[in-house]
Design an enzyme around this catalytic site. Structure first.
Site: not given
Lengths: 648, 379
Positions: A326-329
């Site tokens: 998700g957004s941690t990427f």
């Protein structure tokens, strides 16, 4: 009747002659017996003495003590304990039910146990020892030993057995040992003869399995005198084997205990890495299980409980689990774009709430959009449209390449079972894997860590650590082997310009400390432990256009297994990073609400080497935190003493 | 003439008989039996109560029986020979009809607390019967066919009954023991040649019959013979016993492993160590020295019996003495031959040493007859 005198004399003489004849025959035979005795006892004595020794002397292997596993401070994580057990050999016992009934007066044996044992004893070979009772107390054991002469066929044995004093805390990383199975033997080319010892335990999973050869040690040999039934009568001599080597791990038992307790009932995983040398301080998957159950032979009821639980306690989510990050990427996408020079940190992108690509709409998580956002704002508020835009400019191959540099899509070499490689997809990967061309929509999904991208919690922690340090840190679990410390690896630089890293770190700082940061609720107020992090909420379902039009269903209203995964990566202190943490909560909902508080508490515990002072939390949260931390089911401090449990 | 000379010149009577008992024989019997007690104590792992003590009690009873028989004039026994023989044969018939099974054979007759094994008694009564027969028969007629046929039948009737039980070992002992009395009585050697020739033919027939519908002996008896011929062929099966017995004996070496130190017997590798294979325990623990010493004691016992017979002018007494001595010899020869792998395993105990009640008492009864013949021999 009268006989003539001479006839009587003649008959008497003849009888004497015949008596001599008979006596000579007998004498000859006795001579033959003596000759035979001489032949056997003098001429062939050596040969028969050898055969007699072969009969009575048996060589038995002595199982070595398995190496201990300790944490970085010397706390025992896996040890050996004396195991007192009672076995029975059917052939030597005339009346098995009677012997068991006698035993039941000495040790706890229910009628049900006895019925089960009788069934098993009848089934197995009459000459094999069958364990009646295991792990007896010393009192029970000595009661049976004293009465052994009255219990034919029943014998008492002492062996070493593996024990995991911290039970579930290290279940996934350590794994467990169990008796050698035929399947285990079939996989080995030259099985060590020691494995033939009945009930010999080998590592089945995790570090116990991966470091089996180090931990096992080598067998000793003893010569024993046995009787015709193979029972040991006495020991003639012995040569001790070598105990297995001790292994010191990089883990911290208290932090691990805190981590497992903090994850609680969630189906979750968390990893904490020390940023000096990549030492894994804690790596835990929840819910967990008690590995001691497997050492003792788990009952089918207990096993069913573990396998039927939808939170999958047996799975190691930290390294086996691969989740859409998700957004941690987004840091990966941002760094790839910066390196390609297709965007600068200050450049803004307009977010109307979606990106139109042909006839497909790619939505931002915020329906109303974020307006004009630069890189820092895009991370702080986790704007998706910003990344849709820059990903189109940089292209998937460079994003994938950056992902691998940061540790996603590569396999980290750890002595754990089934370490996942994750997926950093690129065009070639999709072609190889699915035989399909990469399409631009795939790039957009990948840019925000959805679609084909998969990362394990370990990889996310490594990514956070590499971002924090700018070095290609490699995670490690083993601090010392056989009392020799392993050299601390020197991590090479990532080769990413400091300015690029600073831009991304600034965004991560804003996530926690900015006014509109997605994880600002989990910030710390102590200047010494300023955190930087990134939330992630990854979908496990497709949201249809119709559903979106009707309003996306709130996570709480969905069945558990369809809710989003909550993720969080972070490190601290911001200006001198020491520890990085990742948390993934399966179907936990939002990364900011669910994963971030967990990650913060674990990180703080690691930094303070214990529970943090309450004033690191924002004042409004202190009361709640005090209550939460007080109520946490932490293990008794005495279980962490070093050298408390000696090698048995 | 001194009193002593006088007493030696005539048959003694009353308490003076004690002076005329063949004491060396009594002491030798006591010595051999004591070796037996010692070995029974050893094979029981140092326990007196298991075998040694009951054996001592039986020996004590047997000794009393021996003296009672010995002090009774030999004429009385001669007079009872026919009755004894007929009675024992009837007992054998009774075993056939009502006997208890043991080890696949009918051997015992349960008479209240007493367990009677008539086939053992038969060894004595057969000898008595044959001795009485030859004492009665004119020595010139002994080799005439009709007068040979009668003792042959006297031997064959009980032998057949014992074979039927089936008890091959005792059958062979009866045949050999009876044959020995006939030999000493002066029956022509041609008969013996003929019998031996026939026996060889018969043995061939037995082997020929194997596996056919008219098989003459039981399968287990065939297996015993096979095992004897090649014990190492099946060391964990039928040949196990004899192989372990030879290992026990051979590993004793010159002086043995020491009292109660025999690994083969103490660790139970040796089968039947308190009965048939007790000699192997002795040979293992006391070596060649111990084994040959026991053999020497046996030779002395047999030798003294023969010497007594040589000097006995009473035909019945001499024949009984030869017969008993030969029966005793046969037990030793068959048992020791068996445990040393020279003869097939036929289940014959070592006389006076092996654990066993009937055998001990019967043997002492036999020696009682020898004593009686010796004490009451004509001067």
């Amino acid at each position: 009747m009268r006989r003539a005198q001479h006839l009587v004399v003649e008959a008497s003489r003849q009888m004497t002659r015949r008596g001599f004849l008979l006596g000579s025959l007998q004498g000859a035979f006795i001579g033959a017996l003596a000759w035979r005795m001489r032949q056997l006892q003098i001429e062939q004595a050596g040969e028969f003495q050898l055969l007699a020794d072969e009969n009575r002397i048996k060589i038995r292997l002595i199982p070595p003590a398995r190496g201990l596993i300790q944490d970085r401070k010397g706390v025992l994580l896996a040890g050996n304990e004396q195991n007192y057990r009672i076995t029975i050999i059917r052939e030597d016992t005339e009346d098995v039910p009677g012997a068991l009934a006698d035993l039941s007066r000495l040790i706890a044996l229910s009628d049900e146990d006895i019925a089960k044992l009788i069934a098993e004893i009848e089934k197995r070979s009459p000459t094999l020892p069958i364990t009646i009772a295991d792990r007896l107390t010393w009192e029970e054991f000595s009661r049976v030993a004293v009465n052994a002469p009255a219990l034919p066929g029943v014998s008492t044995e002492v062996g070493l057995s593996r024990i995991y004093p911290h039970r579930g805390d290290f279940a996934h990383v350590l794994g467990y040992v169990g008796p050698v199975s035929d399947y285990d033997l079939s996989k080995m080319e030259n099985p060590d003869p020691i494995l033939q010892i009945p009930k010999f335990q080998i590592g089945k999973l995790g570090i116990e399995a991966k470091l089996e050869e180090v931990l096992r040690g080598s067998a000793g040999v003893k010569r024993v005198e046995v009787n015709v039934r193979g029972r040991e009568m006495r020991e003639i001599d012995r040569r001790e084997g070598d105990a297995g080597a001790n292994v010191v791990l990089t883990l911290d038992a208290r932090l691990q205990n805190f981590l497992i307790a903090r994850l609680g009932a969630e189906s979750a995983a968390a990893v904490a890495i020390d940023l000096e040398a990549g030492d894994i301080l804690a790596i835990g998957s929840a819910p967990t299980f008690d590995p001691n159950l497997f050492v003792r032979g788990i009952s089918s009821a207990d096993y069913a409980l573990l396998t039927e639980n939808d939170h999958r306690p047996l799975a190691d989510k930290t390294v086996q689990g691969a989740y859409p990050p998700g957004s941690t990427f987004k840091m990966v996408t941002a760094l790839a774009a910066l390196e390609a020079g297709v965007v600068s940190p200050g450049e803004t992108v307009y977010c109307p709430g979606f990106t139109q690509l042909g006839d497909r709409k790619f939505h931002c998580w915020r329906r109303g959009g974020h307006g004009h956002v630069d890189m820092e704002r895009s991370l702080e508020q986790s704007c998706d449209v910003y990344y849709y835009e820059i990903a189109q400019r940089v292209g998937i191959d460079r994003i994938a390449e950056m992902a691998r540099r940061l540790g996603i899509g590569v396999k980290h070499d750890l002595p754990m079972s089934a370490v996942s490689e994750g997926v950093a997809p690129d065009k070639l990967w999709k072609q190889t894997r699915y035989g399909k061309d990469w399409i631009i929509g795939d790039t957009l999904n990948s840019a925000i860590g959805q679609g084909y991208v998969l990362a394990s919690p370990l990889q996310l922690a490594v990514m956070a650590g590499r971002l924090a340090t700018g070095k290609a840190l490699s995670p490690r679990l083993i601090k010392a082997l056989d009392d020799v410390p392993l050299p601390k690896p020197e991590a090479p630089p990532l080769g990413i310009p400091e300015a690029h890293l600073a831009a991304v770190r600034g965004g991560m700082h804003a996530v926690m400390n900015g006014n509109r940061g997605t994880a600002s609720a989990s910030r710390t107020v102590d200047a010494s432990v300023v955190m930087a992090g990134k939330t992630g909420t990854s979908q496990v379902r497709n949201i249809s256009a119709a559903e979106r039009a009707a309003g996306v269903t709130r996570n709480e209203d969905l069945p558990w297994e369809r809710r989003d995964h909550a993720l969080f990566v972070c490190y601290a202190p911001y200006d001198a990073p020491r520890v990085a943490v990742s948390v993934v909560v399966e179907h936990g909902g939002g990364g900011s609400a669910v994963a971030a508080p967990l990650a913060r508490d674990i990180l703080l515990y690691a930094l303070f080497d214990g529970l943090p002072p309450l004033d690191v939390y924002p004042s409004a949260q202190r009361e709640k935190m005090r209550e939460l931390l007080e109520k946490m089911p932490l293990a008794d401090p005495s279980t962490f003493t070093t050298g408390g449990i000696s090698r048995a | 003439m001194s009193y002593l000379d006088y007493s030696l010149a005539t048959s003694p009577a009353g308490w003076r008989k004690i002076l005329h008992v063949h004491w060396p024989l009594v002491f030798l019997i006591g010595a051999v039996s004591s070796i037996g007690f010692l070995m029974l104590y050893s094979v029981a792992g140092g326990d007196l109560g298991t075998w040694a003590e009951p054996q001592m009690k039986r020996f004590a009873v047997g000794l009393i029986v021996m003296f009672v028989i010995g002090f009774t004039p030999i004429k009385v026994w001669k007079g009872l020979s026919v009755v004894g023989y007929v009675g024992t044969v009837l007992l054998l018939v009774a075993v056939e009809l009502f006997g208890s099974m043991g080890m696949g054979a009918q051997r015992w007759l349960e008479l209240g607390p007493i367990r009677l094994q008539p086939s053992e008694l038969m060894k004595i009564t057969l000898v008595m019967m044959l001795a009485a027969y030859y004492d009665w028969l004119d020595p010139q007629k002994v080799s005439r066919p009709l007068w040979v046929l009668i003792p042959v039948l006297l031997i064959l009737i009980p032998a057949a009954l014992v074979l039927k039980q089936p008890n091959l070992g005792t059958t062979l002992l009866l045949l050999a023991g009876g044959g020995a009395v006939m030999l000493v009585a002066g029956v022509s050697l041609w008969y013996f040649g003929a019998v031996i020739g026939t026996a060889i033919g018969l043995v061939s027939a037995v082997f020929e019959s194997r596996g056919t519908s008219w098989q003459l002996i039981k399968d287990y008896q065939f297996r015993r013979i096979d095992t004897f011929l090649d014990p190492s062929a099946d060391p964990l099966g039928a040949g196990y016993n004899i192989m372990q017995a030879k290992i026990a004996l051979g590993s004793g070496g010159w002086s043995g492993k020491g009292f109660m130190q025999g690994t083969q017997s103490q660790l139970n590798f040796l089968p039947e160590k308190h009965t048939d294979f007790i000699f192997n325990t002795l040979a293992e623990e006391f070596g060649f020295v111990g084994g040959i010493s026991l053999l020497a004691l046996y030779v002395l016992i047999i030798g003294f019996c023969f010497l007594s017979a040589f000097s006995n002018r009473d035909r019945y007494g001499a024949l009984v003495t030869y017969g008993i001595a030969t029966a005793f010899f046969l037990l030793i020869a068959v048992n020791m031959g068996m445990v040393m792998g020279m003869l097939p395993v036929v289940g014959v105990p070592l006389p006076l040493v092996s654990n066993g009640g009937t055998a001990m008492i019967i043997l002492l009864m036999g020696f009682g007859l020898v004593q009686s013949a010796h004490i009451h021999r004509p001067r």
